[in-house]
Design an enzyme around this catalytic site. Sequence first.
Site, mmCIF file in Angstrom:
data_model
loop_
_atom_site.group_PDB
_atom_site.id
_atom_site.type_symbol
_atom_site.label_atom_id
_atom_site.label_comp_id
_atom_site.label_asym_id
_atom_site.label_seq_id
_atom_site.Cartn_x
_atom_site.Cartn_y
_atom_site.Cartn_z
ATOM 1 N N CYS A 47 0.780 -1.248 0.079
ATOM 2 C CA CYS A 47 -0.170 -0.087 0.046
ATOM 3 C C CYS A 47 0.828 1.156 -0.178
ATOM 4 O O CYS A 47 1.908 1.201 0.877
ATOM 5 C CB CYS A 47 -1.037 -0.075 1.422
ATOM 6 S SG CYS A 47 -2.122 1.462 1.175
ATOM 7 N N CYS A 50 0.366 3.328 3.609
ATOM 8 C CA CYS A 50 0.833 2.687 4.720
ATOM 9 C C CYS A 50 1.882 1.582 4.830
ATOM 10 O O CYS A 50 2.318 1.128 5.839
ATOM 11 C CB CYS A 50 -0.554 2.050 5.624
ATOM 12 S SG CYS A 50 -0.976 0.849 5.272
ATOM 13 N N CYS A 96 -7.535 -0.787 1.694
ATOM 14 C CA CYS A 96 -6.393 -1.350 2.732
ATOM 15 C C CYS A 96 -7.046 -1.422 4.090
ATOM 16 O O CYS A 96 -7.742 -0.608 4.600
ATOM 17 C CB CYS A 96 -5.463 -0.513 2.439
ATOM 18 S SG CYS A 96 -4.048 -0.760 3.765
ATOM 19 N N CYS A 99 -5.136 1.121 6.410
ATOM 20 C CA CYS A 99 -5.211 2.432 6.462
ATOM 21 C C CYS A 99 -6.708 3.120 5.765
ATOM 22 O O CYS A 99 -6.789 4.206 5.347
ATOM 23 C CB CYS A 99 -4.123 3.211 5.837
ATOM 24 S SG CYS A 99 -3.867 2.999 4.013
ATOM 25 N N CYS A 119 -8.613 -5.629 -9.451
ATOM 26 C CA CYS A 119 -8.232 -4.739 -10.297
ATOM 27 C C CYS A 119 -7.696 -3.593 -9.834
ATOM 28 O O CYS A 119 -8.451 -2.760 -9.026
ATOM 29 C CB CYS A 119 -9.466 -4.634 -11.115
ATOM 30 S SG CYS A 119 -9.160 -3.308 -12.498
#
EC number: 1.8.4.12
Length: 133
Positions: A47, A50, A96, A99, A119
């Site tokens: 990510c 984070c 995510c 976060c 995707c």
Amino acid sequence: MQKIDKTLEEWRAMLDPEQYQVCRLKGTERPFTGKYNSEKRAGTYHCICCDLPLFDSNTKFDSGCGWPSFYAPIEDSAMIETRDTSHGMIRTEVTCAQCDAHLGHVFPDGPPPTGLRYCINSVCLDFKPRDGA
């Protein structure tokens, strides 16, 4: 996993404008423009907000849709799936789990072994190549 909670102003200060638009305001990058759409090296996708590990390159495949596609996350617990009825469509948004960054969507048209296609917007990811890749 410790949840990360920042204000939109804090996110805006740490992300570039496109990252902020997509990750925090649920935007979408244009297809075939993301830097990881054609990435072939071995490694892990984290990510951008984070640094949580999200996808391994072993699960990446070319779906032809214009965004990086994966058939499974590293851990199911890394993602939160939410029904998304925006833009006159019914989809499943993935964010995510650490976060709440918008990552993209998951569709039931992927390859075996899961039959899923995550995707994901390249701008939401940070690729970390494996040693020697």
